[in-house]
Structures are given as structure tokens and as C-alpha cells.
Design an enzyme around this catalytic site. Structure first.
Site, PDB file in Angstrom:
ATOM      1  N   ILE A  66      56.817  84.729  31.184  1.00  8.58           N
ATOM      2  CA  ILE A  66      57.896  85.698  30.994  1.00  8.58           C
ATOM      3  C   ILE A  66      57.401  87.112  31.241  1.00  8.58           C
ATOM      4  O   ILE A  66      58.106  87.953  31.805  1.00  8.58           O
ATOM      5  CB  ILE A  66      58.468  85.561  29.564  1.00  8.58           C
ATOM      6  CG1 ILE A  66      59.042  84.157  29.363  1.00  8.58           C
ATOM      7  CG2 ILE A  66      59.550  86.603  29.310  1.00  8.58           C
ATOM      8  CD1 ILE A  66      59.465  83.862  27.940  1.00  8.58           C
ATOM      9  N   ASP A 116      40.440  92.835  25.864  1.00 12.53           N
ATOM     10  CA  ASP A 116      40.421  91.490  25.297  1.00 12.53           C
ATOM     11  C   ASP A 116      41.140  91.533  23.956  1.00 12.53           C
ATOM     12  O   ASP A 116      40.632  92.109  22.988  1.00 12.53           O
ATOM     13  CB  ASP A 116      38.976  91.020  25.128  1.00 12.53           C
ATOM     14  CG  ASP A 116      38.902  89.576  24.641  1.00 12.53           C
ATOM     15  OD1 ASP A 116      39.976  88.938  24.482  1.00 12.53           O
ATOM     16  OD2 ASP A 116      37.785  89.076  24.423  1.00 12.53           O
ATOM     17  N   LYS A 232      54.126  84.835  14.369  1.00 12.60           N
ATOM     18  CA  LYS A 232      55.346  85.474  14.865  1.00 12.60           C
ATOM     19  C   LYS A 232      56.164  86.081  13.726  1.00 12.60           C
ATOM     20  O   LYS A 232      56.748  87.161  13.868  1.00 12.60           O
ATOM     21  CB  LYS A 232      56.189  84.457  15.639  1.00 12.60           C
ATOM     22  CG  LYS A 232      55.581  84.043  16.975  1.00 12.60           C
ATOM     23  CD  LYS A 232      55.441  85.235  17.898  1.00 12.60           C
ATOM     24  CE  LYS A 232      54.890  84.870  19.257  1.00 12.60           C
ATOM     25  NZ  LYS A 232      54.745  86.043  20.142  1.00 12.60           N
ATOM     26  N   THR A 271      57.432  77.952  30.808  1.00  8.29           N
ATOM     27  CA  THR A 271      56.230  78.737  31.061  1.00  8.29           C
ATOM     28  C   THR A 271      54.989  77.846  30.918  1.00  8.29           C
ATOM     29  O   THR A 271      55.081  76.696  30.488  1.00  8.29           O
ATOM     30  CB  THR A 271      56.137  79.906  30.081  1.00  8.29           C
ATOM     31  OG1 THR A 271      56.073  79.381  28.736  1.00  8.29           O
ATOM     32  CG2 THR A 271      57.357  80.804  30.200  1.00  8.29           C
TER      33      THR A 271
END
Length: 419
Positions: A66, A116, A232, A271
Site C-alpha cells: 500500500i 532502520d 496497532k 499485499t
């Protein structure tokens, strides 16, 4: 011509070549249902449009999935993209990718910086370099698309700094990056539209409640699914708190804060990450995925359609009106599915524990780097001394050989003269 045909239908019925009406109805209904399902699962296209020429965008996760589609759409509208990637800018894949993106979008203002996200030190190096500028560098948008997941059946992994990988990349890296970039965000002129776009996932709905100690406690029950969902959920709680942090800042010009945090759920898409999750990272899973690919095609969005909600968050003018911290799904504002996302007590504890973890980890990392540097210097010093001793030995050996040759030559000359 139509009249005889209609008369034939009336008197003689349907012609022999005409399919059975029930069969035709069955197939028409099936195809119609599939088309309607695909239309529904494809998601809503972005209804907003906007030119982004001259706008500076920092973006993570912009090379795949995405994020790659989002990067393409932003670049095609003229945005200056700074892609934060794990690979160095001279990596062959990254060089080809950026060249291709520049060519397809006709936009040369695209470049990469090596960061990173599994390393707090790497993030600090980039962010401090960005804000160490006078006057402050322009920054119009931060898009945080990078995320990682552990495939089901695999064991828990940690970064070199000792933090669980999903928690670090999906949550703590974003907290650290935005925390250091805060001065640059706050310093932007009032007439500039500044947006921090934070994509999430609907898996947050099933995440366990965030409890005190969750940030640092390594003994709690862990699974790939819960770890991803919890990261999340924590990111969404932080996003709401970060908006309040920005709003609390008193600008020198006494004008209101112009930065807006926007949380986006792009939906499930086809994905690389989703394929890893569905296939369990196995060859058998990959084989089944290919066999039943039609199901994935039917029920999952394409990466381009999943990016539409992120593009809406980047371009819709209505998001500037009212407070920040809005939640976007299918290119429209929706409510959160959990109340604890806006729980101030949970947010306060999460913020404090995250700061403590970052500070503790960075101190330990700095000590480790200092120790490694000292050991390297001592090792180089020892190697230098050994090299010097070896050189001296070789020099002495060479001098000895030269003396022997000279002596031998002198003896030979004396013998010849005597003869």
C-alpha cells in the site's frame, strides 16, 4: 423483422437455441452477486483531489504494498518525497525503484534516507539531522506506512536492542520518530497544511486491553496475531495523544496549531504482508494461496484501492476543519470501534512507559556502542602494534640477510685476490 419474431415468440414459444430461463436466471444471479461483491470489497475511491507541488513528505514503507501505491500517487501530484528505507540509498534495488518512480511520475524530487525502524539509534540519527537546521526545514506531511508482522506458527523475535520486533517497528519506532520531529512540525508557518497520517488495521478491535507494564513486560502471553493487534491499538492511542500534545503547544505568533493527526484504516489488501499471513510462510500455504487466488482477489482490495483512504487523508480539505485525531475508513470519517482509544488514563500511562522504555533502551544501546568502539580501538591498537613488531622483525631479518650477502661477497673478493 421484429414483428414476426415477436409473433413467433407469442405463438410458438422460445426458439430452440434460447437457453432455459431458469438456467439463465441462475447464472445471471451468480455473476451479478460476484460483481456486486467485488464492487463492495474493492472499497471507495478517493473523492478528493489536490496538487502537492512543493510539499515535503517524509514517508516510511514507501517501497512495497500500500505504501508504494501511496508514494506513487503523492509523487505524481508533485510532492517531494523523502523515503525512509532500511536499505542504503546505493542499494541496487532501491536505486532502480527510485529511478522508475521518478520516470513514471515525471518528478525528480524523490530520494531515500537509510533508517532502520528496528533501531532507535538509527531513527535518532535521521530525525536529529532533519531538525538540526536553521531556519527549520519545510515539512508538510509525515506518512507512516511501514509495518511488520510475524507469520503464524513462528516464534517471538527481538531487535538487537532487545525489544519485541512488532512492537518496535509498528509502534515504538513511530513514537520515537514523531517525538524527535515535533519541533520541526511545530515550527511550520500557520498558513501551511501539516498532516501526520498514521495507517492502522482493523485487527486493533480484537487486541487485548492495554494494561500498565505492557510496554516492557516480556512475560505476558504472546502470539503473532495478538502482538500485531496490540501494536496497532497502541499506535492509535498514541496518535490521539500526540494530537493533544501538538494542540497544547503555544505558538510564538499566538495562532492555533495547524498540524493534524489523521488515523487511517486502509482495509485488507493483497499485499506481501497479507500473503505472508495467509500462507503461514510455508510452501504449502503458498500453493494453496495460488490455487484459491480467486477468493483472495474477490474479497481483498488491490493495494491501489487500499491506498485511496490514505490519499483522502492527505488531500481532503475538510479534515482541516475541526479538531485533529480523526479516524478515516473508506474515504470517510468514522468512529472508533473501541472506547479505550480515547481513554486519557490509558494514553497517559502508555506515553510515560514508552518514554521510559525508549530512554532506557537508548542508554543501554549507547553504552554498548561505546564498549564496542573501545574494544575496536583496543583491537586496532593491538593489531597496529603487532603490525609494527612484524615490520621491525622483517626489517631486522632483511638487514641480517644483507649483512650475510655483504660478508659473503667480501669473503669471495678476498679469496679471488689471494689467488
Amino acid at each position: 423483422m421484429p414483428l414476426p419474431f415477436l409473433a413467433s415468440l407469442y405463438f410458438d414459444g422460445l426458439p430452440p437455441w434460447f437457453p432455459d430461463p431458469l438456467v439463465a436466471l441462475k447464472y445471471t444471479t451468480a455473476l451479478g452477486s460476484l460483481a456486486l461483491t467485488k464492487w463492495y470489497t474493492s472499497g471507495r475511491p478517493n473523492p478528493s483531489e489536490r496538487k502537492l507541488h512543493g510539499r515535503v513528505v517524509i514517508m516510511t514503507g514507501g517501497t512495497s504494498g500500500i505504501g508504494a501505491k501511496t508514494a506513487f500517487q503523492l509523487a505524481s501530484r508533485g510532492a517531494q518525497l523523502c523515503l525512509l528505507t532500511r536499505q542504503p540509498p546505493n542499494d541496487p534495488f532501491l536505486v532502480d525503484y527510485i529511478d522508475d518512480l521518478r520516470t513514471r511520475t515525471n518528478n525528480q524530487m524523490i530520494y531515500a534516507e537509510q533508517v532502520d525502524l528496528a533501531s532507535l539509534h538509527s531513527i535518532r540519527q535521521f530525525a536529529t539531522k532533519w531538525i538540526d537546521n536553521a531556519p527549520p526545514r519545510r515539512l508538510d506531511m509525515v506518512v507512516l506506512c511501514a509495518a511488520t508482522l510475524t507469520t503464524p506458527g513462528h516464534k517471538r523475535s527481538e531487535t538487537e536492542e532487545g525489544i519485541e520486533t512488532e512492537w518496535m517497528v509498528n509502534y515504538l519506532a513511530n513514537v520515537h520518530l514523531l517525538g524527535i520531529l515535533s519541533p520541526a512540525i511545530k515550527a511550520q508557518p500557520f498558513d501551511r497544511d501539516v498532516r501526520i497520517i498514521i495507517p492502522t488495521c482493523s485487527s486493533y478491535i480484537g487486541a487485548p486491553k492495554l494494561e500498565p507494564g505492557d510496554v516492557t513486560d516480556k512475560t505476558r502471553f504472546w502470539s503473532p496475531k495478538l502482538a500485531y493487534a496490540r501494536s496497532k491499538l497502541a499506535l492509535m492511542v498514541f496518535a490521539k495523544t500526540y494530537q493533544k500534545h501538538l494542540d497544547a503547544y503555544k505558538r510564538p505568533d499566538q495562532l492555533p496549531m495547524n498540524a493534524r493527526v489523521v488515523i487511517v484504516d486502509p482495509g485488507f489488501a493483497r499485499t506481501v504482508g497479507m500473503r505472508r499471513w495467509l500462507t503461514r510462510g510455508s510452501l504449502l500455504g503458498l500453493f494453496l494461496y495460488v490455487v484459491f487466488y480467486f477468493v483472495a482477489w474477490l474479497l481483498l482490495k488491490s493495494p491501489n484501492m487500499a491506498a485511496q483512504s490514505i490519499l483522502f487523508a492527505a488531500m481532503d480539505g475538510g479534515l482541516l476543519r475541526g479538531p485533529g485525531g480523526k479516524f478515516i475508513k473508506e474515504c470517510m470519517e468514522v468512529d472508533f470501534a473501541r472506547r479505550d482509544i480515547e481513554d486519557e488514563e490509558v494514553a497517559k500511562k502508555l506515553w510515560e512507559e514508552s518514554d521510559k522504555l525508549i530512554e532506557k533502551t537508548e542508554k543501554a544501546s549507547a553504552l554498548r556502542r561505546a564498549r564496542e568502539k573501545k574494544e575496536k580501538e583496543e583491537r586496532e591498537k593491538v593489531e597496529e602494534i603487532e603490525s609494527l613488531v612484524e615490520t621491525i622483525k622483517k626489517g631486522k631479518a632483511k638487514q641480517g640477510e644483507e649483512k650475510k650477502k655483504k660478508k659473503k661477497k667480501t669473503t669471495t673478493t678476498t679469496t679471488t685476490t689471494t689467488d
